[in-house]
Write a protein that holds these residues in place. Structure first.
Motif, short mmCIF file in Angstrom:
data_model
loop_
_atom_site.label_atom_id
_atom_site.label_comp_id
_atom_site.label_asym_id
_atom_site.label_seq_id
_atom_site.Cartn_x
_atom_site.Cartn_y
_atom_site.Cartn_z
N HIS A 116 56.27 8.40 10.39
CA HIS A 116 55.72 9.70 9.97
C HIS A 116 54.24 9.52 9.62
CE1 HIS A 116 59.65 11.53 10.11
NE2 HIS A 116 60.12 10.48 9.47
N ARG A 442 61.58 12.25 3.79
CA ARG A 442 61.81 11.53 5.05
C ARG A 442 61.84 10.02 4.80
NH1 ARG A 442 55.84 13.87 6.49
NH2 ARG A 442 54.70 12.16 5.60
N ASP A 444 60.93 6.14 5.96
CA ASP A 444 59.84 5.49 6.71
C ASP A 444 59.67 4.05 6.25
OD1 ASP A 444 57.77 5.36 8.55
OD2 ASP A 444 56.87 7.23 7.87
N HIS A 468 59.49 18.01 9.57
CA HIS A 468 58.64 16.82 9.67
C HIS A 468 57.63 17.04 10.79
CE1 HIS A 468 61.59 15.08 7.13
NE2 HIS A 468 62.40 14.61 8.06
N TYR A 470 56.97 15.00 12.99
CA TYR A 470 57.64 14.47 14.17
C TYR A 470 58.51 15.55 14.84
CZ TYR A 470 60.42 11.35 17.12
OH TYR A 470 61.02 10.75 18.20
N GLU A 492 64.91 9.69 14.83
CA GLU A 492 64.02 9.10 13.83
C GLU A 492 64.62 7.81 13.26
OE1 GLU A 492 62.89 12.02 10.89
OE2 GLU A 492 62.45 13.49 12.44
#
Ligand code: MGD
Ligand code: MGD
Ligand code: MO
Length: 693
Positions: A116, A442, A444, A468, A470, A492
């Motif tokens: 992200h 999110r 990451d 997001h 993304y 993801e």
């Protein structure tokens, strides 16, 4: 209540292992992750970041502009409507003007992570779409990045904070490590050195929190004049026979030419402390004492901040900092430093990351001149005519110099889109705004502020309505026929697992649970191999040595050796304005949140000498003016800023009343004329007048 491993993932100078604590479904608190150990710590911006997550003004609906740009008139639309419109406009601009007409303003919103990541994602998406006009070098360190390769063959010139345990003297030159961080362990290790009795010298026009809580000495210097101060230090080192001749002989190229210049053998100007005092305002005795201490303590860690190079002639300060460390034999030595920018400037720990893909468009513009490039286009000598601006994780209308110019640039573009969490000044001028998630929402992996990796797990569900970055790009990619290339068929979670698998981490479960993986070597320093064996590991410079004399640099329109290139204020604008970072903000982020604003109320710092001269009383409103604009703001009369210099922290959001900015948004008075040859930022070379409002 157990914490969940979390990192803010901001362009904040840090990169810290934190734990987020959730109560009643909301993030209630953020604390240090004990797995980071004794030295790797977070800061107030991280500990208070739940305030971003829970801010009442988070954007949650896609918006399409209905009124004039900047008016704030938008209509809330469905995701489908907003995505369809942006996909249509992207196709249109591509067809009519070619991909080069799209300017990529993807950037530093979320910059340290592997998935992200606002910069990586913007690049990947736009490059797969056929490309976009890119930008070269950034706001942060353009002069440093441009200059270092000529001297050292690389920009990877840093050291790990733990190597400070070997230092005998620490010089923080324009480096506010307490407020600006420079990694998550630098402050801790300097405090540690201080406890050992190591002297910490700070050089800054301002008494920062670093000066007050870490410094043993505060040396005041006028902004933009560090080159002169450094030259005088070298002058004393030479005359007192404190340069390391054996080291220079073995590792340095061109010292003789520099020495001649410092002694004035080439231009008749001996760069003595008395000479420097007239340029930089630092008393000659102080300069003499600094040089003697510097030359007699080894190893000395010279830690330069980026402020010294964010000035007209910033390239020269970078060259002089390296020259000083070379002359004293401190480069490539444990506990020493290269003099170049250091934080996260070593090869980062191996880990996969979302690929940015090659950009089919070759045109680029200097970051500092993005607005000039839009306004002037090909007619003005820029390589392209920009029609479409894609904003993903930047607030450049506010953060770029010269806000009025930046507004004009957004006016000129046919279409602009922003992914944002808040209605920033930039978003306010865009045609479509997509509401995006935060790092709490999110999962990451992040490169930490040193030789370690961090795992940041989703802490709370996404706020209703947001996506997001993304996901947004996936949905655009689908509409534009590049979805397979964009996702490579992965979710993801699959990307994250792949990226971790590409690292040296063996126990993935432990990493995810602890939130941090520390590399074995925690005391790395650049150029140690070169010092060990310069024939076997020569530097990537023409001489293979530390190159203080550079014909190649001269070919860029400068001098082959460092020279003083500062410019003086004038009678109309006699005060030097610096616009550094606030401890409570990451650039413009947090300004809209009351708690942060109250912790650091926006005011103009002015010395009593300058205030009295102008009849200004503490707390009174003043008018700051430069050729670029005017700001009306409260004065803070304080000895914490040296005479002749005023300070307005960057990042306040702009508000205009009759052409005067009234919230203290610093770039209302800064200029986009860059420092050359790097085309870098010069936000610390700004001359203003201040009057009672
Ligand atoms: N709190 C906070 N920390 C941050 C950031 C943030 O937004 N907020 N941003 C991060 C980013 S992206 C970057 S690039 C770095 C930037 O790091 P820097 O560029 O180093 O930071 P600045 O705050 O601009 O300036 C640092 C200090 O230098 C002083 N100074 C200004 N001009 C001069 C000069 O000409 N000479 C000398 N000797 N001193 C001068 C200022 O008074 C200030 O105290 O910080 C990072 N850290
Ligand atoms: N006068 C003056 N101006 C300066 C400076 C200075 O010292 N003085 N410093 C300069 C420097 S060093 C820098 S690096 C620049 C920084 O300039 P910017 O990168 O524009 O700085 P920010 O204000 O942090 O803007 C980042 C934006 O990204 C958004 N954001 C955060 N996370 C995400 C995310 O995950 N996705 C998306 N889509 N958005 C996200 C935030 O809400 C914020 O609005 O400013 C420069 N400007
Ligand atoms: Mo920066």
């Amino acid at each position: 209540m157990t914490g969940i491993p979390f990192t803010c993932n901001l362009d904040c100078g840090g990169g810290c292992p934190l734990l987020a604590i959730v109560k009643d479904g909301k993030v209630s608190k953020v604390i240090d992750n004990p797995a980071g150990g004794e030295y790797i710590k977070g800061c107030v911006r991280g500990y208070q970041s739940h305030r971003i997550q829970n801010a009442p003004d988070r954007l949650t609906k896609p918006l399409i502009r209905t009124g004039p740009r900047g008016s704030g008139e938008f209509k809330e639309v469905t995701w489908k409507e907003a995505l369809d419109l942006v996909a249509e406009k992207l196709s249109e601009v591509k067809e009519k003007h070619g991909n080069e007409a799209i300017l990529n303003l993807g950037g530093s919103g979320a910059i340290m992570s592997v998935l992200h990541n606002t910069k990586r994602l913007a690049n990947r998406f736009l490059h797969l779409f056929g490309g976009a006009t890119g930008r070269w070098l950034g706001y942060s360190s353009a002069a440093n990045m441009f200059t270092l390769p000529y001297l050292l063959g690389t920009v990877q010139a840093g050291f790990d904070p733990a190597s400070l345990k070997h230092s005998n003297l620490i010089i923080l030159w324009g480096s506010n490590v307490v407020d600006n961080r420079f990694g998550s362990a630098t402050e801790s290790w300097i405090r540690d050195a201080k406890r050992r009795g190591v002297k910490v010298i700070t050089i800054d026009p301002r008494a920062t929190n670093t000066v007050k809580t870490l410094g043993d000495q505060w040396i005041k210097v006028l902004p933009g004049t560090d080159t002169a101060l450094m030259m005088a230090v070298l002058n004393v080192l030479i005359k007192e026979d404190l340069v390391d001749r054996a080291y220079i002989e073995k590792y340095v190229y061109g010292f003789k030419e520099l020495e001649n210049h410092i002694l004035g053998l080439d231009d008749g100007v001996d760069k003595t402390p008395e000479w420097a005092e007239k340029v930089c305002g630092t008393p000659s005795e102080t300069i003499m004492q600094l040089a003697l201490e510097y030359g007699n303590a080894k190893p000395t860690c010279l830690i330069t901040g980026l402020a010294i190079q964010r000035v007209i002639g910033g390239e020269e300060a970078v060259r002089m900092a390296v020259s000083l460390q070379a002359a004293t034999g401190n480069i490539g030595v444990k506990g020493g430093s290269s003099g170049g920018y250091f934080s996260n400037m070593l090869p980062s720990m191996k880990v996969g990351a979302i690929d940015t893909m090659p950009n089919p468009v070759k045109a680029t513009v200097p970051t500092y001149e993005w607005a000039d490039a839009i306004i002037q286009g090909k007619k003005g000598g820029y390589p392209v005519d920009i029609k479409f601006v894609y904003v993903l994780g930047t607030n450049y209308l506010n953060q770029g110099s010269d806000i009025k110019k930046n507004k004009e640039a957004f006016e000129k573009a046919d279409f602009s889109v922003a992914h944002e969490r808040f209605m920033t000044a930039t978003a306010l001028h865009c045609d479509v705004v997509f509401p995006v998630s935060t790092s709490f929402e999110r999962t990451d992996v992040m490169k930490g502020g040193g030789n370690f990796l961090l795992y940041s797990k989703q802490v709370v569900p996404k706020l209703d309505g947001v996506k997001h970055d993304y996901e947004i790009l996936c949905q655009l990619a689908e509409r534009l026929g590049i979805i397979e290339e964009f996702t490579e068929g992965k979710t993801e979670a699959e990307w994250i697992d792949q990226f971790i698998a590409e690292s040296e981490i063996e126990d993935v479960e432990e990493f995810k649970e602890k939130g941090i993986y520390l590399g074995k070597e925690q005391e790395r320093g650049a150029f140690t191999d070169f010092i060990e064996d310069p024939d076997k590991y020569p530097l990537d410079t023409p001489s293979g040595k530390i190159q203080l004399y550079s014909e190649e640099f001269a070919m860029k329109g400068a001098s082959p050796i460092p020279t003083l290139r500062s410019i003086k204020p004038n009678t109309e604008n006699p005060l030097r304005l610096v616009t550094p970072k606030s401890r409570y903000r990451t650039h413009s982020q947090n300004y809209n949140i009351k708690w942060f604003q109250e912790m650091d109320p926006q005011k103009l710092w002015i010395n009593p000498v300058d205030a009295v001269e102008r009849g200004i009383i503490d707390g009174e409103r003043v008018l700051i003016s430069s050729p670029q604009g005017k700001i009306r703001i409260e004065a803070f009369v304080t000895e914490d800023i040296m005479p002749g210099v005023v300070c307005l922290l960057e990042g306040a959001w702009p508000k205009y009343e009759d052409d005067i900015e009234v919230q203290g948004s610093a770039n209302a008075v800064t200029s986009t004329r860059p420092t050359l040859p790097s085309h870098g930022s010069r936000t610390h070379t700004v001359y203003v007048q201040v009057k009672k409002a």
